[in-house]
Design a protein around this motif. Structure first.
Motif, PDB file in Angstrom:
ATOM      1  N   TRP A 163       0.844  -1.190   0.000  1.00 50.80           N
ATOM      2  CA  TRP A 163       0.000   0.000   0.000  1.00 50.80           C
ATOM      3  C   TRP A 163       0.879   1.239   0.000  1.00 50.80           C
ATOM      4  O   TRP A 163       2.083   1.154   0.275  1.00 50.80           O
ATOM      5  CB  TRP A 163      -0.886   0.003   1.250  1.00 50.80           C
ATOM      6  N   PRO A 164       0.310   2.412  -0.284  1.00 49.36           N
ATOM      7  CA  PRO A 164       1.091   3.652  -0.176  1.00 49.36           C
ATOM      8  C   PRO A 164       1.630   3.848   1.238  1.00 49.36           C
ATOM      9  O   PRO A 164       1.173   3.212   2.197  1.00 49.36           O
ATOM     10  CB  PRO A 164       0.075   4.737  -0.542  1.00 49.36           C
ATOM     11  N   GLY A 165       2.577   4.766   1.364  1.00 52.06           N
ATOM     12  CA  GLY A 165       3.112   5.087   2.673  1.00 52.06           C
ATOM     13  C   GLY A 165       3.919   3.975   3.288  1.00 52.06           C
ATOM     14  O   GLY A 165       3.973   3.841   4.518  1.00 52.06           O
ATOM     15  N   ASP A 166       4.568   3.153   2.467  1.00 51.74           N
ATOM     16  CA  ASP A 166       5.382   2.044   2.984  1.00 51.74           C
ATOM     17  C   ASP A 166       4.579   1.167   3.939  1.00 51.74           C
ATOM     18  O   ASP A 166       5.042   0.799   5.029  1.00 51.74           O
ATOM     19  CB  ASP A 166       6.647   2.566   3.683  1.00 51.74           C
ATOM     20  N   THR A 167       3.372   0.826   3.518  1.00 54.36           N
ATOM     21  CA  THR A 167       2.464   0.024   4.334  1.00 54.36           C
ATOM     22  C   THR A 167       2.311  -1.369   3.740  1.00 54.36           C
ATOM     23  O   THR A 167       2.212  -1.530   2.518  1.00 54.36           O
ATOM     24  CB  THR A 167       1.087   0.700   4.421  1.00 54.36           C
ATOM     25  N   ALA A 168       2.274  -2.363   4.594  1.00 54.53           N
ATOM     26  CA  ALA A 168       2.023  -3.753   4.191  1.00 54.53           C
ATOM     27  C   ALA A 168       0.657  -4.156   4.714  1.00 54.53           C
ATOM     28  O   ALA A 168       0.471  -4.327   5.925  1.00 54.53           O
ATOM     29  CB  ALA A 168       3.101  -4.684   4.739  1.00 54.53           C
ATOM     30  N   HIS A 169      -0.309  -4.295   3.812  1.00 55.59           N
ATOM     31  CA  HIS A 169      -1.679  -4.634   4.195  1.00 55.59           C
ATOM     32  C   HIS A 169      -1.802  -6.157   4.262  1.00 55.59           C
ATOM     33  O   HIS A 169      -1.770  -6.835   3.240  1.00 55.59           O
ATOM     34  CB  HIS A 169      -2.662  -4.054   3.191  1.00 55.59           C
ATOM     35  N   LEU A 170      -1.931  -6.690   5.474  1.00 48.39           N
ATOM     36  CA  LEU A 170      -1.877  -8.134   5.701  1.00 48.39           C
ATOM     37  C   LEU A 170      -3.125  -8.853   5.218  1.00 48.39           C
ATOM     38  O   LEU A 170      -4.237  -8.334   5.331  1.00 48.39           O
ATOM     39  CB  LEU A 170      -1.676  -8.425   7.192  1.00 48.39           C
ATOM     40  N   SER A 171      -2.911 -10.054   4.692  1.00 49.43           N
ATOM     41  CA  SER A 171      -3.999 -10.945   4.284  1.00 49.43           C
ATOM     42  C   SER A 171      -3.701 -12.336   4.823  1.00 49.43           C
ATOM     43  O   SER A 171      -2.592 -12.852   4.633  1.00 49.43           O
ATOM     44  CB  SER A 171      -4.114 -11.014   2.759  1.00 49.43           C
ATOM     45  N   VAL A 172      -4.678 -12.940   5.497  1.00 46.05           N
ATOM     46  CA  VAL A 172      -4.500 -14.252   6.119  1.00 46.05           C
ATOM     47  C   VAL A 172      -5.736 -15.093   5.844  1.00 46.05           C
ATOM     48  O   VAL A 172      -6.861 -14.605   5.956  1.00 46.05           O
ATOM     49  CB  VAL A 172      -4.284 -14.132   7.644  1.00 46.05           C
TER      50      VAL A 172
END
Length: 234
Positions: A163-172
């Motif tokens: 994601w923007p802003g050096d973000t890691a959007h987790l999926s599990v």
């Protein structure tokens, strides 16, 4: 201090996704017009609350004014649904974050790392209920995926979408028959660790309580929530 730093990063992320200049102000609600907002689907109202501050994007000026008046009369976001002419909602989903200092790895399952387009991952997504697959967002990850296998198939998997802003959007995602064994914590641990090694901000967005429990077990802090609403024409 941990919560302060996480909150600042989370607010920067969501303010950037608003599609127009907006600032989180403590104990305040900021409503802006942004037809291109990424807080919600096109034509909807997007609401993000973080640390007691709220930003709202509306698709046009009339809708913005309607929402602004509603918030002026209400102490909490939860009461909106009884005031506005809402015909559809998405959420609310809890927004949780962690960093290396707060991360608590968990799980001892044997893991394998596979690419996001691996056929076995697609098989897992196809086998679970559609609502579970959609909630997980696993089909949209951009990172490698960490999985647990039985002898013949992948039964749990986790990765993240950049994601923007050096973000890691987790999926599990875990196969229904395999839940309750700690597999979600194991695969999520690997995915979060991978994100932290890349200096990314792990984000866990969830509605089901079971998913929120996994996040809390790994050290994520629930800092706010996201809600999208579609208003009826009046």
């Amino acid at each position: 201090m941990l919560d302060d730093l996480l909150l600042q990063r989370a607010r920067r992320l969501w303010a950037g996704l608003a599609g127009t200049p907006v600032v989180f102000r403590d104990a305040a609600v900021e409503v802006v017009v942004s037809p291109q907002s990424s807080l919600c689907p096109p034509g909807w109202v997007g609401i993000v609350a973080l640390g007691g501050a709220v930003i709202v994007t509306a698709p046009d000026g009339d809708t913005a004014e309607t929402v602004r008046r509603a918030f002026a009369d209400l102490p909490t976001m939860a009461e909106l649904q009884g005031t506005l002419p809402i015909d559809e909602t998405l959420g609310p989903a809890t927004l949780a974050y962690c960093d290396a200092a707060g991360f608590r790895p968990a799980g001892a399952a044997a893991l394998e790392k596979i690419p996001a387009d691996h056929a076995d991952l697609k098989t897992l997504i196809a086998r679970v209920p559609a609502d579970d697959a959609d909630e997980s967002g696993l089909a949209e990850v951009t990172s490698p995926v960490f999985v647990v296998r039985t002898a013949t198939e992948v039964v749990a998997a986790a990765g993240y979408r950049a994601w923007p802003g050096d973000t890691a959007h987790l999926s599990v995602l875990t196969a229904p028959a395999q839940r309750g064994r700690g597999l979600a914590r194991a695969v999520a641990t690997a995915a979060v660790a991978d994100a932290l090694r890349s200096d990314l901000l792990p984000q866990w967005r969830a509605r089901p309580e079971a998913s929120r429990r996994v996040a809390r077990a790994l050290g994520f802090r629930e800092l706010g929530s996201q809600l999208s609403i579609h208003l009826r024409s009046v």
